[in-house]
Design an enzyme around this catalytic site. Structure first.
Site, PDB file in Angstrom:
ATOM      1  N   LEU B  33       0.814  -1.221   0.000  1.00 30.81           N
ATOM      2  CA  LEU B  33       0.000   0.000   0.000  1.00 30.81           C
ATOM      3  C   LEU B  33       0.848   1.272   0.000  1.00 30.81           C
ATOM      4  O   LEU B  33       1.912   1.318   0.607  1.00 30.81           O
ATOM      5  CB  LEU B  33      -0.913  -0.003   1.233  1.00 30.81           C
ATOM      6  N   HIS B  34       0.338   2.283  -0.693  1.00 32.44           N
ATOM      7  CA  HIS B  34       0.970   3.609  -0.680  1.00 32.44           C
ATOM      8  C   HIS B  34      -0.120   4.663  -0.534  1.00 32.44           C
ATOM      9  O   HIS B  34      -1.311   4.341  -0.357  1.00 32.44           O
ATOM     10  CB  HIS B  34       1.835   3.810  -1.920  1.00 32.44           C
ATOM     11  N   GLU B  35       0.297   5.941  -0.612  1.00 34.00           N
ATOM     12  CA  GLU B  35      -0.662   7.020  -0.336  1.00 34.00           C
ATOM     13  C   GLU B  35      -1.877   7.013  -1.269  1.00 34.00           C
ATOM     14  O   GLU B  35      -2.942   7.490  -0.911  1.00 34.00           O
ATOM     15  CB  GLU B  35       0.054   8.372  -0.436  1.00 34.00           C
ATOM     16  N   HIS B  37      -3.511   4.336  -2.322  1.00 37.35           N
ATOM     17  CA  HIS B  37      -4.503   3.444  -1.703  1.00 37.35           C
ATOM     18  C   HIS B  37      -5.156   4.095  -0.488  1.00 37.35           C
ATOM     19  O   HIS B  37      -6.367   3.975  -0.272  1.00 37.35           O
ATOM     20  CB  HIS B  37      -3.829   2.142  -1.246  1.00 37.35           C
ATOM     21  N   GLY B 147      -8.529   4.484  -8.244  1.00 37.86           N
ATOM     22  CA  GLY B 147      -7.778   5.707  -8.485  1.00 37.86           C
ATOM     23  C   GLY B 147      -7.728   6.062  -9.963  1.00 37.86           C
ATOM     24  O   GLY B 147      -7.587   5.191 -10.814  1.00 37.86           O
ATOM     25  N   ASP B 150      -4.791   5.159 -12.847  1.00 39.28           N
ATOM     26  CA  ASP B 150      -5.013   4.207 -13.928  1.00 39.28           C
ATOM     27  C   ASP B 150      -6.414   4.432 -14.492  1.00 39.28           C
ATOM     28  O   ASP B 150      -7.350   3.691 -14.217  1.00 39.28           O
ATOM     29  CB  ASP B 150      -4.836   2.775 -13.436  1.00 39.28           C
ATOM     30  N   VAL B 176      -3.321  11.314  -6.559  1.00 39.16           N
ATOM     31  CA  VAL B 176      -2.598  11.936  -5.439  1.00 39.16           C
ATOM     32  C   VAL B 176      -1.252  12.419  -5.974  1.00 39.16           C
ATOM     33  O   VAL B 176      -0.571  11.675  -6.687  1.00 39.16           O
ATOM     34  CB  VAL B 176      -2.397  10.918  -4.292  1.00 39.16           C
TER      35      VAL B 176
END
Lengths: 286, 286
Positions: B33-35, B37, B147, B150, B176
């Site tokens: 996970l990153h920002e 997500h 998001g 994509d 983001v």
């Protein structure tokens, strides 16, 4: 009985019932209802709080040379029968409601189709799977009822439900028969009086096959011969006698698990199909 | 946070919440996970009673030469991040739970795929569509969050949902960005310091394009030239600059409705993508 014609209203109605804790039984049909459909409604009626029937003649499952335009329709009569048999909601969408624009995806059925009646109807089960998946998303049933007269359709739809984890229980319902055993079909009226008498050989042959399997017979070739001896008593032409694993529909030589024994016979103006599911008792638990 | 590993338990849990009238927001991920997500979880948190995240690295969407086995996994770290961001339930199935046997059907995406990044990944979106349709049947959400980084994936999944009438609202979430405008990506760390500075030209070019469209520019070729002037300031190699209808992803010469303006640039060790959705104000209502 309430009639719903839009997807939005059908989904909202089903969601409302779900939130009330009511179970939904679903009987998808192409209309022109007969005793087979009614038996599905009766089964759904016993097991669910609410019974929803759909009537939709699905263009996607008809081949280019098949009879989509000529497929019989009689909504007034169907409404009466649906009410009498205990349907709560009739979902009756227009083709443009179900297929409003070009689709971006294609659902194809890869297994269980190149045998029995599917062999002569390429693409038919792609159309069936597509419309059934849509209807399951629209009606959101707990249980969906399909007749075992079209056992191949049941096998295909069980595969679809398994593949996509659709949260519904498929309930296969027994073939409805005449008193002498002939599977009920709207096509039976096309039989001559002589053929009508001969036609009982289909169910008699299948019964004899099922009994032989229950008694321990394991050779498919022997089972087929038993049936052929019955069907040869008729004036019809045998289209197929098959012994296949069920629901995988793969040919089996040695019967070790659940199989479907299925036949199709062409009479002068009617092609009759029938089948039975049989399990070798001795093999159970193996 | 509860962790669920089987389909049956996940479906039963979601059905139970539905019957209690609780809304479900769903964030599907492949983990690590990153920002991006986390922003999806925050959006889901605001709009729903219950937030469910899935972590599943889907083998079906990786090509034979892609990095399924090497795809980064770190469940402990993901669990921490999921808890911190407010996930209620983590659905974390094994591959054998999601794909227990040979499938009988095949879902293919026919539109919206032969452009942008999909052009170089044949079959990728078939795998995405298949797993998303399964996850939607398992998690049964009211809303699903994806998001816009994509954007092609969002367009494909919206098509899937429309085709099959899946009773879920797709919520596309904004990209983001770093303070200087660069879209966040785990690949940004592969940029050299010089490239990192140059990389802001992607978002600057897209911003200039969006402003030109809002100001009435209708020629796609002019929009592409505006962006090219920005990207030419970098040492990267332009992979594509596209102006497409959205969500149909068809090339447009004259901008009359909603479009996506999308770019991909190959730097020495990182390929960056970015996009923006723009609407010609003057055309609205036409």
């Amino acid at each position: 009985m309430r009639i719903i014609r839009t997807i939005k209203e059908m989904q909202n109605t089903s969601k409302f019932m779900m939130r009330q804790g009511k179970s939904i039984g679903f009987v998808p049909t192409m209309g022109f209802l007969h005793e087979g459909h009614i038996s599905l409604v009766q089964e759904a009626r016993q097991q669910n709080d609410c019974v929803i029937m759909s009537i939709f003649v699905n263009p996607l499952q008809f081949g280019p040379n098949e009879d989509f335009d000529r497929y019989p329709r009689d909504l007034k009569r169907d409404e009466e029968l649906a009410i009498q048999s205990g349907v709560d909601i009739l979902f009756y969408p227009h083709v443009d409601e179900m297929y409003p624009k070009e689709r971006t995806t294609k659902l194809s059925v890869k297994e269980r189709v190149d045998t029995l009646c599917g062999r002569s109807r390429p693409g038919h089960f792609d159309g069936v799977a597509t419309v059934v998946l849509k209807l399951l998303q629209i009606v959101l049933p707990d249980r969906a009822y399909f007749g075992m007269k079209d056992a191949q359709q049941v096998a295909v739809i069980q595969g679809l439900i398994d593949d996509f984890n659709v949260p519904v229980e498929l309930v296969p319902c027994p073939i409805v028969r005449e008193q002498d055993g002939l599977a009920k079909s709207s096509r039976n009226v096309y039989l001559t009086p002589t053929e009508r008498k001969e036609a009982i050989e289909l169910s008699s042959g299948l019964n004899a096959a099922a009994k032989a399997i229950a008694d321990g017979e394991k050779e498919s070739i022997t089972i087929k011969t038993i049936i052929k001896n019955y069907l040869d008593q008729t004036s019809g032409v045998i289209d197929y006698i098959e012994v296949l694993s069920y629901p995988e529909l793969q040919p089996v030589n040695l019967i070790e698990n659940q199989v479907i024994v299925a036949v199709a016979v062409q009479f002068s103006a009617a092609r009759l199909i029938d089948n039975t599911i049989a399990t070798s008792d001795i093999a159970i638990g193996v």
